[in-house]
Write an enzyme that holds these catalytic residues in place. Structure first.
Site, short mmCIF file in Angstrom:
data_model
loop_
_atom_site.label_atom_id
_atom_site.label_comp_id
_atom_site.label_asym_id
_atom_site.label_seq_id
_atom_site.Cartn_x
_atom_site.Cartn_y
_atom_site.Cartn_z
N ARG A 1 14.27 -1.74 8.68
CA ARG A 1 13.54 -0.90 9.82
C ARG A 1 13.48 -1.73 11.09
O ARG A 1 13.38 -3.00 10.90
CB ARG A 1 12.07 -0.63 9.32
CG ARG A 1 11.85 0.49 8.87
CD ARG A 1 10.26 0.62 8.03
NE ARG A 1 9.41 0.47 9.04
CZ ARG A 1 8.18 0.41 8.51
NH1 ARG A 1 7.98 0.82 7.17
NH2 ARG A 1 7.13 -0.21 9.06
N ARG B 1 12.65 -6.70 3.39
CA ARG B 1 12.18 -5.34 3.03
C ARG B 1 13.91 -4.51 3.55
O ARG B 1 14.09 -4.69 4.79
CB ARG B 1 11.30 -4.96 3.59
CG ARG B 1 10.91 -3.46 3.24
CD ARG B 1 9.39 -3.36 3.45
NE ARG B 1 9.11 -3.19 4.89
CZ ARG B 1 7.80 -2.69 5.35
NH1 ARG B 1 6.84 -2.28 4.31
NH2 ARG B 1 7.69 -2.14 6.45
N ARG C 1 -6.65 2.87 11.15
CA ARG C 1 -6.21 1.53 11.63
C ARG C 1 -7.04 0.83 12.52
O ARG C 1 -6.75 -0.44 12.97
CB ARG C 1 -4.57 1.45 11.93
CG ARG C 1 -3.49 1.05 11.13
CD ARG C 1 -2.16 1.09 11.56
NE ARG C 1 -1.33 0.27 11.00
CZ ARG C 1 -0.45 0.50 10.15
NH1 ARG C 1 -0.29 2.05 9.77
NH2 ARG C 1 0.64 -0.38 9.95
N LYS D 1 0.93 -1.15 0.02
CA LYS D 1 -0.04 0.08 0.12
C LYS D 1 0.66 1.30 -0.22
O LYS D 1 0.57 2.17 -0.87
CB LYS D 1 -1.13 -0.10 1.16
CG LYS D 1 -0.45 -0.10 2.55
CD LYS D 1 -1.41 -0.10 3.61
CE LYS D 1 -1.00 -0.23 5.09
NZ LYS D 1 0.32 -0.86 5.41
N ARG E 1 2.93 -7.50 14.13
CA ARG E 1 2.16 -6.33 13.33
C ARG E 1 1.39 -7.12 12.50
O ARG E 1 -0.15 -6.62 12.31
CB ARG E 1 3.38 -5.68 12.27
CG ARG E 1 4.21 -4.78 13.07
CD ARG E 1 5.52 -4.34 12.32
NE ARG E 1 5.16 -3.72 11.04
CZ ARG E 1 6.13 -4.02 9.91
NH1 ARG E 1 7.12 -4.59 10.10
NH2 ARG E 1 5.61 -3.45 8.97
P1 ADP Z 1 3.46 -1.12 7.91
O1 ADP Z 1 2.01 -0.77 7.29
O2 ADP Z 1 4.44 -1.73 7.14
O3 ADP Z 1 3.17 -1.73 9.37
P2 ADP Z 1 3.70 1.80 8.86
O4 ADP Z 1 4.80 2.39 8.22
O5 ADP Z 1 2.19 2.04 8.18
O6 ADP Z 1 4.14 0.22 8.29
O7 ADP Z 1 3.56 1.79 10.28
C1 ADP Z 1 4.49 1.38 11.01
C2 ADP Z 1 4.07 1.43 12.44
O8 ADP Z 1 3.71 2.67 12.85
C3 ADP Z 1 2.90 0.61 13.18
O9 ADP Z 1 3.22 -0.57 13.19
C4 ADP Z 1 2.28 1.54 14.33
O10 ADP Z 1 3.19 1.28 15.35
C5 ADP Z 1 2.57 2.87 13.53
N1 ADP Z 1 1.14 3.41 13.29
C6 ADP Z 1 1.23 3.89 11.90
N2 ADP Z 1 0.01 4.18 11.57
C7 ADP Z 1 -0.79 4.07 12.54
C8 ADP Z 1 -1.85 4.29 12.91
N3 ADP Z 1 -3.00 4.77 11.94
N4 ADP Z 1 -2.35 3.98 14.34
C9 ADP Z 1 -1.73 3.54 15.20
N5 ADP Z 1 -0.54 2.98 14.71
C10 ADP Z 1 0.10 3.50 13.48
#
Ligand code: ADP
Length: 227
Positions: A155, A122, A88, A13, A166
């Site tokens: 990361r 990744r 989320r 995404k 996750r």
């Molecule tokens: P991915 O989709 O690969 O897990 P992201 O970069 O979108 O990676 O998110 C990394 C981390 O940032 C998540 O595991 C969470 O801890 C935090 N995070 C990101 N967006 C949100 C959200 N909308 N609500 C809560 N935590 C978030």
């Protein structure tokens, strides 16, 4: 144009959103990137988010909603945006609905097997955040970003035990959003069953889904109501 790209970590995404947003002249808003930026800048939000992210847990709703609200009020969001990684949770979606209407949710439907393979190989550019992996998104020069020649690093939340966490978080807290938005007739599924699918192919599938959705809406509006 206000779209949400929804899907498990590693579903593509972020990659799709970063390539599609410029085609529509709107910003790509990734709450994960916003948090990582806040962590680098050592802001209050960064300090609050850091430990949750390290463990692969979601950052509490009030922190992420406040940050997102501020971001979408900025000037570059007037014509719309693509949200990647937000909402989320159901409470985040409910709060978003109070702020603005969304016109489409792209649901990236990818199996656990594929996302685990992608995430465990990744790497991310430490300079610009561009994502690469060894299945479908291989950097031209090993360890170097194609876009800005920055250094590619893993990361901290792409370590194997955190990846599983996750995925669990996604299933428990985020997947219910698919039905939340299906009930509003806003969802288009984009399914990937091929581990070797390239980023370009994923982007094309998402663009096709956007086009199909737009013409279906147009048809509905143009069909005379016989009732
Ligand atoms: P991915 O989709 O690969 O897990 P992201 O970069 O979108 O990676 O998110 C990394 C981390 O940032 C998540 O595991 C969470 O801890 C935090 N995070 C990101 N967006 C949100 C959200 N909308 N609500 C809560 N935590 C978030």
């Amino acid at each position: 144009m206000r779209k949400i790209f929804l899907g498990p970590p590693g579903s593509g995404k972020g990659t799709a959103a970063s390539r599609i947003a410029p085609k529509f002249n709107v910003p790509h808003i990734s709450t994960g990137d916003l948090f990582r930026h806040n962590i680098t800048e050592e802001t209050q939000i960064g300090l609050e988010a850091k430990d949750y992210m390290k463990r692969g847990e979601l950052v509490p709703d009030e922190i992420v909603i406040g940050m997102l609200k501020e971001r979408i009020q900025e000037d570059d969001c007037q014509e719309g945006f693509i949200l990647d990684g937000f909402p989320r949770t159901i409470p985040q979606a409910e709060q978003l609905a109070k702020l603005t209407d969304m016109d489409l949710v792209i649901n990236m439907d990818v199996s656990d097997e594929i996302v685990i393979k992608r995430l465990s190989s990744r790497v991310t550019c430490e300079n610009c955040g561009e994502i690469f992996n060894l299945v479908g998104l291989i950097p031209k020069n090993e360890g170097e970003c194609d876009k800005c020649q920055g250094k590619l690093i893993r990361r901290p939340d792409d370590e194997p035990e955190v990846i599983q966490n996750r995925l669990n978080m996604y299933k428990e807290q985020t997947a219910p959003l698919i039905n939340f938005y299906k009930n509003k007739n806003l969802v288009k599924d984009v399914t990937c069953t091929n581990i070797n699918q390239t980023a370009e192919e994923t982007v094309q599938s998402v663009l096709n889904a956007i086009e199909n959705f737009t013409s279906e809406i147009k048809e509905t509006l143009e069909t005379p109501n016989n009732n």
